[in-house]
Design a protein around this motif. Sequence first.
Motif, PDB file in Angstrom:
ATOM      1  N   LEU A  57       0.894  -1.271   0.116  1.00 26.56           N
ATOM      2  CA  LEU A  57       0.109  -0.039   0.005  1.00 26.56           C
ATOM      3  C   LEU A  57       0.712   1.306  -0.151  1.00 26.56           C
ATOM      4  CD1 LEU A  57      -2.759  -0.873   2.466  1.00 26.56           C
ATOM      5  CD2 LEU A  57      -2.727  -1.272   0.128  1.00 26.56           C
ATOM      6  N   SER A  58       2.087   1.335  -0.300  1.00 34.23           N
ATOM      7  CA  SER A  58       3.161   2.339  -0.096  1.00 34.23           C
ATOM      8  C   SER A  58       2.496   3.403  -1.378  1.00 34.23           C
ATOM      9  CB  SER A  58       4.525   1.993  -0.403  1.00 34.23           C
ATOM     10  OG  SER A  58       4.648   1.211  -1.659  1.00 34.23           O
ATOM     11  N   PRO A  74      -7.780   3.008  -3.425  1.00 35.12           N
ATOM     12  CA  PRO A  74      -6.405   2.617  -3.537  1.00 35.12           C
ATOM     13  C   PRO A  74      -6.112   1.794  -2.671  1.00 35.12           C
ATOM     14  CG  PRO A  74      -6.960   5.178  -3.994  1.00 35.12           C
ATOM     15  CD  PRO A  74      -8.020   4.498  -3.314  1.00 35.12           C
ATOM     16  N   PHE A  75      -6.390   1.911  -1.554  1.00 34.22           N
ATOM     17  CA  PHE A  75      -5.981   1.102  -0.399  1.00 34.22           C
ATOM     18  C   PHE A  75      -6.496  -0.186  -0.560  1.00 34.22           C
ATOM     19  CE2 PHE A  75      -5.692   5.276   1.022  1.00 34.22           C
ATOM     20  CZ  PHE A  75      -4.482   5.470   1.437  1.00 34.22           C
ATOM     21  N   LEU A  76      -7.721  -0.393  -0.956  1.00 37.91           N
ATOM     22  CA  LEU A  76      -8.338  -2.008  -1.054  1.00 37.91           C
ATOM     23  C   LEU A  76      -8.195  -2.666  -2.098  1.00 37.91           C
ATOM     24  CD1 LEU A  76     -12.103  -0.787   0.653  1.00 37.91           C
ATOM     25  CD2 LEU A  76      -9.969  -1.925   1.705  1.00 37.91           C
ATOM     26  N   SER A  77      -7.945  -2.077  -3.163  1.00 35.15           N
ATOM     27  CA  SER A  77      -7.755  -2.659  -4.612  1.00 35.15           C
ATOM     28  C   SER A  77      -6.507  -3.577  -4.593  1.00 35.15           C
ATOM     29  CB  SER A  77      -7.308  -1.648  -5.756  1.00 35.15           C
ATOM     30  OG  SER A  77      -7.385  -2.352  -6.792  1.00 35.15           O
ATOM     31  N   ARG A 111       0.118   7.758  -1.691  1.00 37.64           N
ATOM     32  CA  ARG A 111       0.128   8.787  -2.542  1.00 37.64           C
ATOM     33  C   ARG A 111      -0.761   8.935  -3.648  1.00 37.64           C
ATOM     34  NH1 ARG A 111       5.260   6.360  -1.241  1.00 37.64           N
ATOM     35  NH2 ARG A 111       5.234   5.284  -3.193  1.00 37.64           N
ATOM     36  N   ALA A 112      -1.584   8.461  -3.526  1.00 38.35           N
ATOM     37  CA  ALA A 112      -2.663   8.275  -4.648  1.00 38.35           C
ATOM     38  C   ALA A 112      -3.362   9.631  -5.166  1.00 38.35           C
ATOM     39  CB  ALA A 112      -3.916   7.243  -4.544  1.00 38.35           C
ATOM     40  N   ARG A 113      -3.295  10.457  -3.957  1.00 44.03           N
ATOM     41  CA  ARG A 113      -3.961  11.738  -4.203  1.00 44.03           C
ATOM     42  C   ARG A 113      -3.033  12.887  -3.357  1.00 44.03           C
ATOM     43  NH1 ARG A 113      -9.455  12.449  -1.609  1.00 44.03           N
ATOM     44  NH2 ARG A 113      -9.013  14.485  -1.495  1.00 44.03           N
ATOM     45  N   ALA A 114      -2.752  13.895  -4.375  1.00 41.82           N
ATOM     46  CA  ALA A 114      -1.976  14.852  -3.711  1.00 41.82           C
ATOM     47  C   ALA A 114      -2.807  15.937  -2.925  1.00 41.82           C
ATOM     48  CB  ALA A 114      -1.013  15.594  -4.957  1.00 41.82           C
TER      49      ALA A 114
END
Length: 257
Positions: free
Chosen positions: A156-157, A211-214, A161-164
Amino acid sequence: MPADWNARQYLKFEDERTRPSRDLLAQVPLADAAFVVDLGCGPGNSTQLLAERFPGAEVLGLDTSPDMLAGARQRLPAARFETGDASTFTLDKPADLIFANAVLQWVPDHAVLLPRLVSMLAPGGVLAVQMPDNLDEPSHVAMRESAMSGPWADQLSDATRARAVLPEPGGYYNMLAPHATRVDIWHTIYNHPLDGISAIVEWLKGTGLRPFLSPLEGDERAQFLEDYAARLADLYRPRVDGKVLLAFPRLFMVVVK
């Protein structure tokens, strides 16, 4: 690559999710429009507002999600819906309104993106934008803490950072003022009463948690959600009626070319 968006999950809180679209559209200073674009149209709830406000307009909804587009087509058969990415789509004619509700926070390089969108407007046309500005809210801090603290941390690293973080309003004003005759920017904080911690989790499973669950499956995904819910329980205490209040700051911009 993250899984496709889930229109059914997203619409579990349709009234709450549509309210910012209504508030944004109320500030669009157009008496009429011939061509309206709903950028990141999702399942068509915002597109429906546009079609009702401008009944004589050609309405085009764009999204990258097949499931969202299928839901939008079912909701509004008379509108045109196409696959389109906010950073690369093109139009065959200038738009009177480009409406971008809760989509541009996922798209990088706003200093290039936003002037490009303004350039696609007809003279006097409007770019109307709403973006969640909630990365510093407890709900999202807890996501990152859960992601970094468990056995899934390496997986999940990238999700952290998926959204700024969005620029300050002054930064957006400087980006847009050279390309516009008017720039209006404001924040609204919504306080949504929800039916407990599980409702907060369900809300965010449709958006910020994606983005965390995918990358996770099965027991690992369940364990992550359990860890996350436990953190939320310490942050969102029940109110007098048993509900919890989810504070949700959003940034709005109305730009007139």
